[in-house]
Design an enzyme around this catalytic site. Sequence first.
Site, PDB file in Angstrom:
ATOM      1  N   HIS A  21       0.707   1.209 -10.430  1.00  0.00           N
ATOM      2  CA  HIS A  21      -0.415   1.351  -9.493  1.00  0.00           C
ATOM      3  C   HIS A  21      -0.432   0.221  -8.464  1.00  0.00           C
ATOM      4  O   HIS A  21      -0.497   0.464  -7.250  1.00  0.00           O
ATOM      5  CB  HIS A  21      -1.725   1.369 -10.277  1.00  0.00           C
ATOM      6  CG  HIS A  21      -2.937   1.541  -9.417  1.00  0.00           C
ATOM      7  ND1 HIS A  21      -3.465   2.776  -9.112  1.00  0.00           N
ATOM      8  CD2 HIS A  21      -3.727   0.627  -8.776  1.00  0.00           C
ATOM      9  CE1 HIS A  21      -4.524   2.621  -8.329  1.00  0.00           C
ATOM     10  NE2 HIS A  21      -4.709   1.327  -8.109  1.00  0.00           N
ATOM     11  N   GLU A  22      -0.352  -0.991  -8.953  1.00  0.00           N
ATOM     12  CA  GLU A  22      -0.424  -2.139  -8.038  1.00  0.00           C
ATOM     13  C   GLU A  22       0.832  -2.244  -7.172  1.00  0.00           C
ATOM     14  O   GLU A  22       0.755  -2.684  -6.011  1.00  0.00           O
ATOM     15  CB  GLU A  22      -0.629  -3.436  -8.828  1.00  0.00           C
ATOM     16  CG  GLU A  22      -1.924  -3.479  -9.633  1.00  0.00           C
ATOM     17  CD  GLU A  22      -3.174  -3.230  -8.797  1.00  0.00           C
ATOM     18  OE1 GLU A  22      -3.139  -3.509  -7.569  1.00  0.00           O
ATOM     19  OE2 GLU A  22      -4.165  -2.746  -9.342  1.00  0.00           O
ATOM     20  N   HIS A  25       0.289  -0.309  -3.953  1.00  0.00           N
ATOM     21  CA  HIS A  25      -0.404  -1.085  -2.921  1.00  0.00           C
ATOM     22  C   HIS A  25       0.540  -2.116  -2.303  1.00  0.00           C
ATOM     23  O   HIS A  25       0.612  -2.267  -1.080  1.00  0.00           O
ATOM     24  CB  HIS A  25      -1.607  -1.815  -3.528  1.00  0.00           C
ATOM     25  CG  HIS A  25      -2.691  -0.913  -4.032  1.00  0.00           C
ATOM     26  ND1 HIS A  25      -3.247   0.089  -3.282  1.00  0.00           N
ATOM     27  CD2 HIS A  25      -3.349  -0.890  -5.232  1.00  0.00           C
ATOM     28  CE1 HIS A  25      -4.190   0.700  -3.981  1.00  0.00           C
ATOM     29  NE2 HIS A  25      -4.272   0.123  -5.170  1.00  0.00           N
TER      30      HIS A  25
END
Length: 457
Positions: A21-22, A25
């Site tokens: 997920h990170e 980003h």
Amino acid sequence: MSLLFTVLSFIVAIGVLVTVHEFGHFWVARKLGVKVLRFSVGFGKALWSKQGGDGTEYVVAAIPLGGYVKMLDEREGPVDDSEVHRAFNRQNLKVRSAIVAAGPIFNFIFAILAYWLVFTLGVSGLKSTIGAVEEGSIAAASGLRAGHQIVSVDGADTVTWVGVIQNVLGGVLKDPQVPVSVQRADTPSAPVRNLTLDLRPIPIDDLTSGGFFETLGVTPARPEFAPVIDAVTAGGAAEAAGLQSGDRIMTVNGEPMSSWSAWVRRIQASPGETLSVRIQRSGSSRVVPVTPATKEQDGRTFGFIGASRAPDPGLIERYFVTERYGPIESLTRATDKTWEVSMLTLRMFWKMLKLEVSVQNLSGPISIAQYAGNSARSGLSRFLEFLAIVSISLGILNLLPVPILDGGHLLYFAVEAVKGSPLSEQAQYVAQHVGLVLLVGLMGLAFYNDVVRVFSL
């Protein structure tokens, strides 16, 4: 040892999904020219950190329940004039929206890749064949009979009971009358019959609370292995009792043992109790005392002797099937599967908001840890399936229009696009606190459900 394995499986699962997920980003921010100051997996005290040549600090922190990517931003501190153009807050709406949406999108991409691996490597399961149908049950009223194999549910092909359960749950959330197609399991050339599984008389919660088969009134066809010991574990209760490979279990305290499963149930129900076991060995019969050891796993106490059954390849082939496809078909199926699970999750959440499904279906960290441990014990394919499902849930959760989540930031950007200017800092401050309260409440409810489940075992 079992608890440690469960905890480690949970940490690995959360670590992988948070990193994915990170990284979404992080990767998109870097590609679009935004400077990333820190990439952290976990919260709290740093256990490991490294300053990269790109100027980003990479961190693994002590609390593995999340993570974050810190970008250069004038709202969080002074920014040198030479790097103002790399600050997140100076980017246009499209760039900021892409960076925020990238985290959940990467969760969905990861789910597709995980399912692709599952379908490529192959995953085994119990064939979707009905062993028995309870008289007067929903299954009986719908036309299901013993010997039927369920070949599709709600238009989706099914070959295992796992697929049947998932597709029935997905179908009933759309319409309580779920189309089902069946075929005689012992006659592959038999015509396919189209039936309707009418679930209107029952609440959805009865299906989702673990009583799927009991609610429908069906029993899956399972192999009945002979109660013959293949091997005993050194130092275990079976070895201590003198049991050997080839021993056939005849009776326990006078009760006949017709199958290996009956023998296992009797052992598990008798921790610490000395049982009188009659065995047949080399044509002769004898009685031996067996005292099962006490074992605890996932909050449950049961008897265990350390003995395995004799293999029977014929039965395995008859009752189990392995789903395995080529790389291209696996990708198509993985994409379809990710879409199906996403829709199922959204429909379930919407039903909860409408109070048509109990919020008891929410799972917290304890339940997720248990699922992680159980799936990891079942093999790589099952663990990958678990990761895919949780990754999809994480992606959907983060897209909810709740301030403090990615979806909340996207909502801010949508308002900014409509009104032509960002929300005031005061409005964002209030919204963030409201979002925090909602998120803490949701997490508290999920944790409460976990505690109730543990103490109700």
